[in-house]
Each structure stands twice: as C-alpha cells, then as structure tokens.
Design an enzyme around this catalytic site. Structure first.
Site, mmCIF file in Angstrom:
data_model
loop_
_atom_site.group_PDB
_atom_site.id
_atom_site.type_symbol
_atom_site.label_atom_id
_atom_site.label_comp_id
_atom_site.label_asym_id
_atom_site.label_seq_id
_atom_site.Cartn_x
_atom_site.Cartn_y
_atom_site.Cartn_z
ATOM 1 N N HIS A 1 -7.111 -5.455 2.084
ATOM 2 C CA HIS A 1 -6.055 -4.861 2.899
ATOM 3 C C HIS A 1 -5.536 -5.930 3.845
ATOM 4 C CE1 HIS A 1 -6.569 -0.544 1.904
ATOM 5 N NE2 HIS A 1 -7.814 -0.917 1.648
ATOM 6 N N ASP B 1 0.857 -1.183 0.000
ATOM 7 C CA ASP B 1 0.000 0.000 0.000
ATOM 8 C C ASP B 1 0.895 1.235 0.000
ATOM 9 O OD1 ASP B 1 -1.743 2.209 1.123
ATOM 10 O OD2 ASP B 1 -3.198 0.573 1.140
ATOM 11 N N ILE B 2 0.544 2.248 -0.786
ATOM 12 C CA ILE B 2 1.387 3.449 -0.856
ATOM 13 C C ILE B 2 1.261 4.321 0.393
ATOM 14 C CG2 ILE B 2 1.495 3.534 -3.367
ATOM 15 C CD1 ILE B 2 -0.553 5.854 -3.242
ATOM 16 N N HIS C 1 -10.003 -4.967 -3.601
ATOM 17 C CA HIS C 1 -8.680 -5.078 -2.988
ATOM 18 C C HIS C 1 -8.810 -5.381 -1.506
ATOM 19 C CE1 HIS C 1 -9.737 -0.764 -2.898
ATOM 20 N NE2 HIS C 1 -8.984 -0.652 -1.806
#
Length: 166
Positions: free
Chosen positions: A126, A55-56, A124
């Site tokens: 997490h 994750d960015i 997506h």
C-alpha cells in the site's frame, strides 16, 4: 479469505492471455487477473516484475497498490531472498508518487497488511499519500505499530533477520 499457497516468481514472461494458467499466475487471484489485464483496471505500471494500480477503496488522495506481476503469496510466505523484491516495490511506489506530483515523501506511508488481515493473498504494498490527509478509518486501517499493518521497512528488517532458505 482462504490462504493461497505462495509460489516463487517464475522465470520468463507471463502469458497476457489469461484463460490458460501459467507459472506465476493464480487463476483464482484477483490481482493476478488485474495484472494480466482481465479486469479493465488501469495499470499505472506493468512489466515482467512489478505492476501498480489504484486501490479501489482509497485511504488517501493517492493510494496505490504495487504488486509483483507474478503471483507471490502474502508477507508471511516471504523469506530473506524476497528482500530485493520488496525494495523494488517500494522504489516503484516512490516513482508512481513522483509521476503523480507527490514530492513530499515524508508524508507517505508504505506498508503491508499482516495476515490474517489481508483481503487478497497476493503480496501488495500500500502506497498512501499524503498521510496527513487520511481520514479516521484510514488511519486505523493503515496504523503504524499495529497487529494488522507493518511498514515496508519493518518487513525488510524482519526478512533480513530470517536465515537463508533452501
């Protein structure tokens, strides 16, 4: 962000050259671009079914996103037939954690933001670990039993309660 119409995973390979839109690829989707290697993002896993990358804006020391390689819409677009996909995403998340020396799976959170609280309309998962080291804002963003975030187990239970589609 505008909702993107969900498409079911297509049969066959995705084109690795992204200038041509193929079935299972949404040219406007940032995650489709990531898994097709258009963004320069390091892919921790990338095969015809599942891709994984960091994750960015990490919410924990280990924060990964596990996505279907072919475009699938957000949680609300899923049906009972997607349960195996969600389970595969969770298993992939566990494998990535283990490859990164995270062995305490009791201190891990696997979940999805619930629309409209999704910044990207490509499904997506997490994967966050260790949960015990998450900061205040991350605990809020990825809070259990909230309107905006559900665990993978909750999503699977919800999908299993839906009738068959067709």
């Amino acid at each position: 962000m505008a909702a993107v119409e969900a498409t079911l995973p297509a049969q066959g390979d995705i084109s690795k050259t992204s200038s041509v839109a193929t079935e299972g690829y949404d040219k406007k989707c940032i995650f489709c671009k990531v898994v097709n290697k258009e963004m320069g993002t390091e892919l921790l896993q990338n095969d015809e079914e599942i891709s994984c990358f960091r994750d960015i804006k990490p919410g924990a020391p280990h924060h990964y996103l596990v996505v279907p390689t072919k475009h699938v819409g957000n949680c609300k677009s899923l049906s009972k037939e997607h349960v195996p996909l969600v389970k595969l995403m969770v298993e992939t998340g566990k494998e990535i954690l283990q490859k990164n020396n995270v062995t305490d799976l009791s201190d891990v959170r696997f979940g999805f933001h619930w629309p409209p609280f999704c910044s990207v309309s490509h499904l997506h998962l997490h994967v966050l670990a260790p949960v015990s080291e998450m900061g205040f804002m991350s605990r809020l963003f990825y809070r259990l039993n909230s309107y905006w975030f559900i665990t993978a187990d909750q999503l699977i239970e919800l999908l299993n309660s839906k009738g068959e589609t067709n």
